[in-house]
Design a protein around this motif. Structure first.
Motif, mmCIF file in Angstrom:
data_model
loop_
_atom_site.group_PDB
_atom_site.id
_atom_site.type_symbol
_atom_site.label_atom_id
_atom_site.label_comp_id
_atom_site.label_asym_id
_atom_site.label_seq_id
_atom_site.Cartn_x
_atom_site.Cartn_y
_atom_site.Cartn_z
ATOM 1 N N ASN A 221 17.030 58.535 67.975
ATOM 2 C CA ASN A 221 18.033 57.846 68.793
ATOM 3 C C ASN A 221 18.867 56.992 67.834
ATOM 4 O OD1 ASN A 221 17.859 54.941 70.959
ATOM 5 N ND2 ASN A 221 19.470 56.460 70.835
ATOM 6 N N SER B 282 26.011 61.573 76.578
ATOM 7 C CA SER B 282 26.286 61.249 77.976
ATOM 8 C C SER B 282 27.633 60.564 78.074
ATOM 9 C CB SER B 282 25.173 60.318 78.460
ATOM 10 O OG SER B 282 25.534 59.612 79.606
ATOM 11 N N LYS C 118 27.837 55.658 78.796
ATOM 12 C CA LYS C 118 28.136 54.512 77.943
ATOM 13 C C LYS C 118 29.548 54.627 77.373
ATOM 14 C CE LYS C 118 23.917 53.455 78.849
ATOM 15 N NZ LYS C 118 22.715 53.872 78.175
#
Ligand SMILES: *Cc1c(COP(=O)(O)O)cnc(C)c1O
Length: 413
Positions: A190, A253, A256
Motif C-alpha cells: 500500500n 479507486s 480518494k
C-alpha cells in the motif's frame, strides 16, 4: 499473528438468544474477532459528542460538480440503471486504461486487464479470496489498513507483518526478506500508505520487486492515494518495474482522488490469468455495482491535469496546516509524504495510550481521531500513536486545532 486488532474498543456483542453454557456464538471462525471497524466506532462517538471529526478519512466536500452532473445524466438517460457488464462499463475500463497511461506510462488492455470493483475494498478482498489458499502466508506492510486483516482472515491466509517502524515509518527491505518463507504466496503493498503516509521510493520498490521475482510471488498493491503525494515524493506503480507487470494486481479507486468515497467505484488491473482469479471471487461477492456512477467516473478520470495538480496542492497545504498545528500543540509529528493522514506521538503531551486518548477525545475536547494501534499487527507498536485526517476543509482543521487547546483538561494516563 492471525489475531485482528481492530475490535479493541468494541468487543463482539453477546450472541442473541445465547442463554446457557454450550451455546455456540453464531459467528463463523472466519469473522471471529473482526468486530466493528475502528472508524465506525470513532465516528459514532464524534457524532454523539458533536466533535470535529479528524478521524475517519473521508473528505467533507464533494468531488467536482461536472462529475456529479455526469452521474445525474447517467441516471436520467435510462441506459445505466440495470446491471452493467461484469467487468465494468467499457467506457470506464477504457478511461482507466487511459489514466494508467497518462499518469504512469503503463499500457493495459481495457478489455482483458481491467476489472471495475466495488471500491478498492472489494478489489483487495477479491484479490485475496481469489489468490490465497488457506494456510498461505500474506506478507503485508505493518501497520495495515484494517480491511486487509479481515480479507486475509476471510481467505484463511496467515498475515506476516513487515514493519514500517516509528518515528519515520521507513520501509526496510531487510525486514521484507526476513518475512518471506516457502509458504509465502503474496505481498500486499500500500503506497502511499495509510496510516503512516510513507511513499515507497523507486529503490524501495526495486527491492520489493527483487524479492517478489526471486520467490515467485504475486504482488497486490493498493494505490488509492496515487494522486496524493507531496513535496518531492513521486508515486511509482510497482507494475511498471521490470518483470513485475505479469505478477502484479494494481488496485485503485475513485473515492480518494475525486472526493466521492460513497460511490465505491474502484478497479483492479492485472494480466489476464491473475485478473481471472480476482474476477472469480468478485463476481460472486457483488457481481457488479454503481451502474450510473461508472460512466461518471470515466468522465472524472479524463479531467484535465489541472484537476489533479490542484488536488495535490490543496491537500499538501492542508497537510501542512494540520501538521504545523499539531506540532505547535506539542505533539511529535511525522510529516507524511502522501495520503490523507498525519501521525503523531502523544507522549510529549503526557499521554501514553492512544486508544484511551481517542476514546476520551470526543467527549473532553470535541475532536475525533483514530488510535494507531488499530492498524498494527502488534498493537503495542502503535500504542503511543494517533492518526489525524487532513482531508477536511481548512476551517474544519482550524476548528479542530482550536479545540485541541483544551487538551490540558483531559485525563492523563
Ligand atoms: C480508503 C482506503 C481504501 C478504500 O477504498 P474504497 O474505494 O472506498 O473501497 C482502500 N485502501 C486504503 C489504503 C484506503 O485508505
Amino acid at each position: 499473528m492471525t489475531e485482528t486488532t481492530t475490535d479493541q474498543p468494541s468487543p463482539d456483542p453477546p450472541a442473541p438468544g445465547g442463554d446457557g453454557p454450550g451455546d455456540r456464538a453464531p459467528g463463523a471462525a472466519r469473522v471471529r474477532g473482526l468486530g466493528t471497524t475502528i472508524f465506525a466506532e470513532m465516528s459514532v462517538r464524534a457524532v454523539h459528542h458533536g466533535a470535529v471529526n479528524l478521524g475517519q478519512g473521508f473528505p467533507d466536500t464533494d468531488g467536482p460538480d461536472e462529475v456529479v452532473e455526469a452521474a445525474v445524466d447517467a441516471l436520467r438517460s435510462g441506459d445505466h440503471n440495470q446491471y452493467p457488464p461484469g467487468a465494468g462499463v467499457p467506457e470506464l475500463r477504457r478511461a482507466i486504461a487511459r489514466h494508467q497511461d497518462r499518469f504512469h506510462g503503463l499500457q493495459v488492455d481495457p478489455d482483458t486487464e481491467v476489472l471495475v470493483t466495488t471500491g478498492a475494498t472489494e478489489g483487495v478482498a477479491a484479490a485475496l479470496l481469489g489468490l490465497v489458499d488457506p494456510g498461505d502466508e500474506v506478507v503485508a506492510l505493518d501497520p495495515y489498513y484494517d480491511s486487509y486483516t479481515a480479507g486475509i482472515q476471510l481467505a484463511g491466509g496467515v498475515r506476516v507483518p513487515v514493519t514500517l517502524a516509528p518515528p519515520d515509518f521507513a520501509f526496510d527491505p531487510v525486514r521484507l526478506e526476513a518475512a518471506v518463507t516457502p509458504r509465502t504466496r503474496l505481498l500486499l503493498l500500500n503506497s502511499p500508505h495509510n496510516p503512516t503516509g510513507t511513499v515507497l521510493s523507486r529503490d524501495d520498490l526495486a527491492a520489493v520487486a527483487a524479492v517478489a521475482i526471486a520467490n515467485d510471488l504475486v504482488v497486490v498493491t493498493d494505490e488509492v492515494y496515487e494522486h496524493l503525494v507531496y513535496d518531492d515524493a513521486e508515486h511509482v506503480p510497482i507494475a511498471g518495474l521490470p518483470g513485475m507487470a505479469e505478477r502484479t494486481v494494481t488496485i485503485s479507486s475513485a473515492g480518494k482522488t475525486f472526493a466521492l468515497t460513497g460511490w465505491k467505484i474502484g478497479w483492479a488491473i492485472a494480466p489476464e490469468p491473475l485478473l481471472a482469479a480476482v474476477r472469480s471471487a468478485k463476481q460472486f461477492l457483488t457481481y457488479v455495482s454503481g451502474g450510473p456512477f461508472q460512466p461518471a467516473i470515466a468522465h472524472a478520470l479524463d479531467l484535465p491535469d489541472a484537476y489533479f495538480d490542484n488536488l495535490r496542492s490543496t491537500m499538501e497545504a492542508r497537510r501542512d496546516r494540520l501538521a504545523d498545528g499539531l506540532d505547535a500543540l506539542g505533539f511529535e509529528v511525522a510529516i507524511p509524504a502522501g495520503g490523507y493522514f498525519v501521525s503523531t506521538d502523544i507522549r510529549p503531551l503526557g499521554f501514553d495510550d492512544g486508544m484511551q486518548f481517542c476514546l476520551d477525545l470526543p467527549e473532553h475536547v470535541g475532536v475525533a481521531a483514530i488510535p494507531h494501534q488499530a492498524f498494527w499487527d502488534d498493537p503495542a507498536m502503535g500504542r503511543r500513536l494517533v492518526r489525524w485526517s487532513f482531508a477536511k476543509q481548512e476551517s474544519v482543521l482550524d476548528a479542530g486545532l482550536e479545540r485541541l487547546q483544551r487538551l490540558d483538561a483531559m485525563p492523563r494516563g
